[in-house]
Motif scaffolding. Structure first.
Motif, short mmCIF file in Angstrom:
data_model
loop_
_atom_site.label_atom_id
_atom_site.label_comp_id
_atom_site.label_asym_id
_atom_site.label_seq_id
_atom_site.Cartn_x
_atom_site.Cartn_y
_atom_site.Cartn_z
N THR A 14 0.84 -1.18 0.00
CA THR A 14 0.00 0.00 0.00
C THR A 14 0.88 1.24 0.00
OG1 THR A 14 -1.67 -1.19 1.26
CG2 THR A 14 -1.81 1.20 1.29
N PRO A 15 0.59 2.19 -0.86
CA PRO A 15 1.42 3.41 -0.88
C PRO A 15 1.24 4.21 0.41
CG PRO A 15 -0.42 3.61 -2.40
CD PRO A 15 -0.45 2.22 -1.87
N ILE A 16 2.30 4.85 0.83
CA ILE A 16 2.30 5.67 2.03
C ILE A 16 2.34 7.12 1.63
CG2 ILE A 16 3.50 6.21 4.17
CD1 ILE A 16 4.73 3.37 3.97
N ARG A 17 1.40 7.89 2.12
CA ARG A 17 1.40 9.32 1.80
C ARG A 17 2.30 10.06 2.77
NH1 ARG A 17 -4.83 10.79 1.91
NH2 ARG A 17 -3.95 11.76 3.73
N TYR A 18 3.02 11.03 2.25
CA TYR A 18 3.87 11.87 3.09
C TYR A 18 4.08 13.21 2.45
CZ TYR A 18 7.33 9.61 0.08
OH TYR A 18 8.01 9.09 -0.98
#
Length: 139
Positions: A135-139
């Motif tokens: 799952t992509p991680i937002r930052y």
């Protein structure tokens, strides 16, 4: 770094034994953990009316045997299946019977048979997916 005096103060607040007395008697640890677990995990309320259902689990299936109440004709019953529970309708006085399932099932893969006053329901369990999905991680 935690100082021993700070640790004793914390233990005093938690009503735990002081100093090295704690190392002599380990029963307090068990009692403390039991009370923490009892407070952290509330009991699941029992489903009303599911006392006369027997649930059996095999490797691929869940089988439920439910005894029909007196005066109920099998043709008047309606069976509804969800991933986590089943509901039986058509009982006297507009009552319903809800039975919670121990594992998730495929709702559309279900067989039911009424024989000798017992409703037998066979449900196929959903397999447990052990794969990881990125799952992509937002930052």
């Amino acid at each position: 770094m935690v100082k021993w005096d700070d640790m004793e103060q914390w233990m005093k607040k938690q009503q735990l034994p002081r100093g090295f007395e704690a190392l002599k008697d380990t029963g307090w640890v068990e009692r403390y953990v039991k009370s923490m677990m009892a407070n952290a995990m509330p009991e699941k309320p029992a489903m009303p009316g599911s006392s006369n259902a027997e649930t059996f689990e095999t490797h691929h299936f869940i089988v439920i045997k439910w005894k029909l109440p007196r005066g109920v004709h099998p043709s008047s019953l309606r069976l509804f299946v969800r991933e986590d529970r089943i509901r039986i309708e058509g009982l006297p006085e507009q009552k319903r019977e809800t039975i919670e399932l121990p594992k998730q099932v495929y709702p559309r893969v279900c067989r039911a048979l009424c024989q000798d006053g017992v409703l037998q329901i066979k449900l196929r369990k959903k397999p447990f997916d052990r794969r990881y999905y990125e799952t992509p991680i937002r930052y």
